[in-house]
Design a protein around this motif. Sequence first.
Motif, short mmCIF file in Angstrom:
data_model
loop_
_atom_site.label_atom_id
_atom_site.label_comp_id
_atom_site.label_asym_id
_atom_site.label_seq_id
_atom_site.Cartn_x
_atom_site.Cartn_y
_atom_site.Cartn_z
N PHE A 54 0.77 -1.07 -0.16
CA PHE A 54 0.12 0.03 -0.02
C PHE A 54 0.80 1.05 -0.06
O PHE A 54 1.58 1.43 0.96
CB PHE A 54 -0.90 -0.01 1.27
CG PHE A 54 -2.02 -1.02 1.09
CD1 PHE A 54 -3.11 -0.60 0.92
CD2 PHE A 54 -1.56 -2.44 1.78
CE1 PHE A 54 -4.35 -1.75 0.92
CE2 PHE A 54 -2.86 -3.37 1.56
CZ PHE A 54 -4.10 -2.77 1.19
N SER A 55 0.90 2.17 -1.32
CA SER A 55 2.04 2.86 -1.32
C SER A 55 1.49 4.46 -1.96
O SER A 55 0.27 4.24 -2.36
CB SER A 55 2.98 2.32 -2.04
OG SER A 55 4.24 3.12 -2.02
N GLN A 64 11.88 5.12 -0.60
CA GLN A 64 12.99 4.20 0.27
C GLN A 64 12.51 2.85 0.16
O GLN A 64 13.46 1.80 -0.27
CB GLN A 64 13.09 4.88 1.56
CG GLN A 64 14.26 5.03 1.95
CD GLN A 64 14.27 5.51 3.40
OE1 GLN A 64 13.85 6.54 3.69
NE2 GLN A 64 14.81 5.12 4.30
N ALA A 65 11.22 2.45 0.42
CA ALA A 65 10.99 1.13 0.51
C ALA A 65 11.08 0.32 -0.64
O ALA A 65 11.12 -0.96 -0.64
CB ALA A 65 9.48 1.11 1.31
N GLU A 175 -2.66 3.50 8.83
CA GLU A 175 -2.70 4.94 9.11
C GLU A 175 -1.66 5.59 8.43
O GLU A 175 -1.59 7.04 8.36
CB GLU A 175 -2.56 5.07 10.63
CG GLU A 175 -3.86 4.63 11.47
CD GLU A 175 -3.30 4.56 12.74
OE1 GLU A 175 -1.99 4.61 13.32
OE2 GLU A 175 -4.39 4.11 13.64
N GLY A 176 -0.64 5.06 7.50
CA GLY A 176 0.29 5.80 6.77
C GLY A 176 1.03 4.94 5.83
O GLY A 176 0.82 3.54 6.08
N THR A 177 1.60 5.54 4.96
CA THR A 177 2.36 4.56 3.84
C THR A 177 3.80 4.77 4.17
O THR A 177 4.43 5.68 4.78
CB THR A 177 2.11 5.09 2.48
OG1 THR A 177 2.31 6.45 2.51
CG2 THR A 177 0.65 4.87 2.17
N PRO A 178 4.50 3.75 3.74
CA PRO A 178 4.26 2.53 3.05
C PRO A 178 3.83 1.38 4.04
O PRO A 178 4.24 1.42 5.40
CB PRO A 178 5.44 1.86 2.35
CG PRO A 178 6.40 2.58 3.36
CD PRO A 178 6.07 3.82 3.92
N TYR A 179 2.87 0.46 3.74
CA TYR A 179 2.36 -0.58 4.53
C TYR A 179 2.53 -1.88 3.51
O TYR A 179 1.79 -1.74 2.52
CB TYR A 179 1.01 -0.42 4.89
CG TYR A 179 0.39 -1.22 5.93
CD1 TYR A 179 0.11 -0.94 7.03
CD2 TYR A 179 -0.26 -2.54 5.17
CE1 TYR A 179 -0.53 -2.12 8.06
CE2 TYR A 179 -0.99 -3.11 5.96
CZ TYR A 179 -1.11 -3.12 7.46
OH TYR A 179 -1.90 -4.00 8.20
N PHE A 180 3.03 -2.86 4.25
CA PHE A 180 2.96 -3.99 3.18
C PHE A 180 2.53 -5.24 3.99
O PHE A 180 2.56 -5.49 5.14
CB PHE A 180 4.54 -4.52 3.07
CG PHE A 180 5.24 -3.40 2.59
CD1 PHE A 180 5.29 -3.37 1.07
CD2 PHE A 180 5.97 -2.40 3.10
CE1 PHE A 180 6.02 -2.26 0.48
CE2 PHE A 180 6.70 -1.22 2.46
CZ PHE A 180 6.80 -1.27 1.20
N GLY A 189 5.96 0.73 7.28
CA GLY A 189 7.13 1.92 7.14
C GLY A 189 8.31 1.20 6.28
O GLY A 189 8.15 0.24 5.93
N ALA A 190 9.21 1.88 6.17
CA ALA A 190 10.51 1.51 5.26
C ALA A 190 11.70 0.84 6.15
O ALA A 190 12.11 1.34 6.50
CB ALA A 190 11.03 2.77 4.84
N LEU A 191 11.04 -0.20 6.54
CA LEU A 191 12.21 -1.33 7.29
C LEU A 191 13.63 -1.50 6.64
O LEU A 191 13.51 -1.63 5.25
CB LEU A 191 11.57 -2.65 7.58
CG LEU A 191 10.58 -2.96 8.52
CD1 LEU A 191 10.26 -4.55 8.84
CD2 LEU A 191 11.02 -2.34 9.85
#
Length: 208
Positions: A54-55, A64-65, A175-180, A189-191
């Motif tokens: 979800f981006s 980044q992700a 609640e926010g992007t990115p979500y995977f 988030g961008a892990l």
Amino acid sequence: SESVLDIAQQGSNLRRLHSLEAQWAADMKVNKTVKTEGRPVMGSPKAKVRIVAFSDFTCHFCQQASGTVSAILKEYGKDVSLVFKNLPLDDKGPASIASKYFLAIAQQSEEKAWKFHDALFAGRDKLVTDGEAFLKTTAQDLGVDMKRLAKDVHSKKVTDIIAEDQQDAQKLGIEGTPYFLVNNLVVRGALPLDLFKSAVDMALKNSK
């Protein structure tokens, strides 16, 4: 002192990994279904692990992700596939228009849609400043049929897919992007690459 900092950082990463593994073990027990029909798939549709992103094309952390996910797809080959779901954080700005362009191009060619996806993240700053002009130039450079694109951008199919993506995001409480979603595991988030790979490894281990 640098080695002390390194050790502290390693300890912090290990704690983070343990906390994520506990979260993923719980995630695994809850089946999460999202709509993926009509969206382009990168990689094998039969892959053991499917990453659903979800981006937002204008989001710095999504940019980044996307590099991290790209590295994972290269490394894991046929075992991992990617589906991109659109969660633009603006209704009428560049992010929203970019989502429509991506889906409209996918109606012509999935391959061109993924090249467009990569070009948008690579040129995120230009997308933010130039908006639709940048989208048009990028699409033209990829040899997209611009007449058909102009029509498909406003098609019911594209509008419906974006609405479904928003509904799925609400259902998952995003609640926010990115979500995977990595199969059923949630990555927010961008892990960093090593932690994201831990999610993929766990999902692979538990795939039937």
